[in-house]
Motif scaffolding. Structure first.
Motif, mmCIF file in Angstrom:
data_model
loop_
_atom_site.group_PDB
_atom_site.id
_atom_site.type_symbol
_atom_site.label_atom_id
_atom_site.label_comp_id
_atom_site.label_asym_id
_atom_site.label_seq_id
_atom_site.Cartn_x
_atom_site.Cartn_y
_atom_site.Cartn_z
ATOM 1 N N LEU A 127 0.834 -1.206 0.000
ATOM 2 C CA LEU A 127 0.000 0.000 0.000
ATOM 3 C C LEU A 127 0.866 1.253 0.000
ATOM 4 C CD1 LEU A 127 -2.774 -1.083 2.538
ATOM 5 C CD2 LEU A 127 -3.086 -0.650 0.087
ATOM 6 N N ALA A 128 1.992 1.214 0.716
ATOM 7 C CA ALA A 128 2.912 2.352 0.723
ATOM 8 C C ALA A 128 3.471 2.599 -0.676
ATOM 9 C CB ALA A 128 4.048 2.101 1.718
ATOM 10 N N ALA A 129 3.795 1.524 -1.384
ATOM 11 C CA ALA A 129 4.295 1.665 -2.751
ATOM 12 C C ALA A 129 3.220 2.257 -3.657
ATOM 13 C CB ALA A 129 4.758 0.310 -3.275
ATOM 14 N N LEU A 130 1.993 1.774 -3.530
ATOM 15 C CA LEU A 130 0.890 2.303 -4.331
ATOM 16 C C LEU A 130 0.695 3.796 -4.072
ATOM 17 C CD1 LEU A 130 -1.611 1.987 -6.172
ATOM 18 C CD2 LEU A 130 -2.905 1.344 -4.118
ATOM 19 N N LEU A 131 0.683 4.190 -2.817
ATOM 20 C CA LEU A 131 0.463 5.597 -2.473
ATOM 21 C C LEU A 131 1.599 6.479 -2.976
ATOM 22 C CD1 LEU A 131 -0.921 4.983 1.090
ATOM 23 C CD2 LEU A 131 -2.169 6.144 -0.729
ATOM 24 N N ALA A 132 2.813 5.961 -2.921
ATOM 25 C CA ALA A 132 3.951 6.728 -3.431
ATOM 26 C C ALA A 132 3.779 6.992 -4.925
ATOM 27 C CB ALA A 132 5.255 5.975 -3.157
ATOM 28 N N ILE A 133 3.366 5.955 -5.658
ATOM 29 C CA ILE A 133 3.111 6.121 -7.094
ATOM 30 C C ILE A 133 1.969 7.105 -7.318
ATOM 31 C CG2 ILE A 133 2.363 4.942 -9.194
ATOM 32 C CD1 ILE A 133 3.748 2.397 -8.039
ATOM 33 N N MET A 134 0.873 6.931 -6.588
ATOM 34 C CA MET A 134 -0.286 7.810 -6.734
ATOM 35 C C MET A 134 0.058 9.266 -6.465
ATOM 36 S SD MET A 134 -3.269 5.515 -4.880
ATOM 37 C CE MET A 134 -4.337 6.941 -4.683
ATOM 38 N N SER A 135 0.957 9.520 -5.537
ATOM 39 C CA SER A 135 1.282 10.895 -5.157
ATOM 40 C C SER A 135 2.104 11.619 -6.216
ATOM 41 C CB SER A 135 2.032 10.910 -3.814
ATOM 42 O OG SER A 135 3.333 10.359 -3.953
ATOM 43 N N HIS A 136 2.657 10.865 -7.192
ATOM 44 C CA HIS A 136 3.508 11.473 -8.213
ATOM 45 C C HIS A 136 2.974 11.321 -9.641
ATOM 46 C CE1 HIS A 136 6.453 11.140 -4.898
ATOM 47 N NE2 HIS A 136 7.053 12.156 -5.485
#
Length: 305
Positions: free
Chosen positions: A205-214
């Motif tokens: 989920l942390a990886a997904l959110l990092a991608i989503m934020s950029h």
């Protein structure tokens, strides 16, 4: 001492088939792992259909099952091939067959069109190079993507519309740039979360959110324009800022973001495709034969979300 097997054409073909099937298996498992990861904001997961009216977790699984054999064919076509326009044409043709198989399996719903492009290129690059370093494989996949596809359909896609309206290059641009949101954002976030002691689910989920934020996500932009993209960027960054998945404030912010995205029918589908690519390259780098389970559905059924 075991008897050495002579290196013959047939043994090379056997090795190529075995590696191709292994790469296809990892790609398929990455799609399943992404779909089952729960809770994902605005996306299909173990709780339901998110912002979608035409997709479900069962449909995502059926789509992944339908396209998996085409990953094997892409890998086989790439084994010991030259990186040239001939290979690009063969891979593109197989990819279009995979899209047709997906649409048949889902009765016309687009479950994995972007993922076929993204994972297909990475599978080809891993097969051709026999490499496992994520950046090396991503660079090889980018080179293959940039070769001209003379048979590319002229029909206007959602990605074409978003490129014309907002200048976002989508999955095509991601590949042309050697998958920066995977190699430079998704994978580092996944590794950092694991290193900090987060569970596998929370690390993904942390990886997904990092991608989503950029990411300038064409799925988001097509549905809601720059306003929707701002909601996704800021919402994902907010979850990370308050502690990220696995922390009390981070979990609350993640659920709130999901509710906001669903209420406005915003789906970060491009980010989901790149998470699947992140999981594929992660498993490849670690020499895994299977993508690890993250217990999302078990925890969801136990009411721990």
């Amino acid at each position: 001492m075991a008897q050495l097997r002579p290196i013959t054409k047939s043994s090379k073909q056997f090795d190529a088939l075995a590696r191709s099937e292994g790469l296809s298996e990892l790609a398929w498992q990455s799609l399943i792992a992404e779909a089952e990861l729960t809770p994902k904001p605005g996306l299909v997961d173990g709780r339901g259909s998110g912002s979608h009216s035409d997709l479900s977790l069962d449909l995502m699984r059926r789509s992944a099952d339908a396209i998996a054999p085409y990953f094997t064919r892409m890998a086989l076509a790439s084994a010991e091939a030259q990186m040239n326009t001939s290979l690009r044409a063969v891979v593109a043709s197989i990819g279009r067959e995979a899209e047709a198989a997906m649409l048949r399996a889902t009765s016309g719903s687009n479950a994995h069109k972007g993922a076929i492009w993204v994972l297909g290129l990475l599978v080809c690059a891993a097969s051709l190079s026999e490499g496992s370093d994520p950046e090396f494989v991503a660079e090889a996949a980018g080179y293959l993507a940039r070769l001209p596809d003379r048979s590319r359909p002229q029909a206007v896609s959602h990605g074409d519309v978003v490129l014309e309206r907002y200048g976002a290059s989508g999955a095509r641009g991601e590949a042309y740039g050697n998958f920066p949101h995977v190699a430079k954002i998704g994978l580092p976030a996944l590794r950092a979360a694991r290193k900090s002691g987060r569970t596998e689910r929370d690390s993904r989920l942390a990886a997904l959110l990092a991608i989503m934020s950029h990411l300038d996500d064409t799925c988001v932009l097509y549905r809601g324009g720059p306003e929707a993209q701002k909601i996704v960027h800021e919402g994902a960054a907010r979850v990370i800022k308050v502690g990220g998945p696995g922390s009390p404030k981070g979990n609350a912010a993640l659920i709130a973001l999901g509710q906001e995205l669903v209420s406005q029918r915003i789906s970060p589908g491009g980010s989901a495709d790149l998470l699947a690519a992140t999981l594929f390259l992660d498993a490849l780098e670690r020499g895994l034969e299977r993508v690890e389970k993250d217990n999302s559905l078990v925890e969801e059924n136990d009411g721990t979300n």
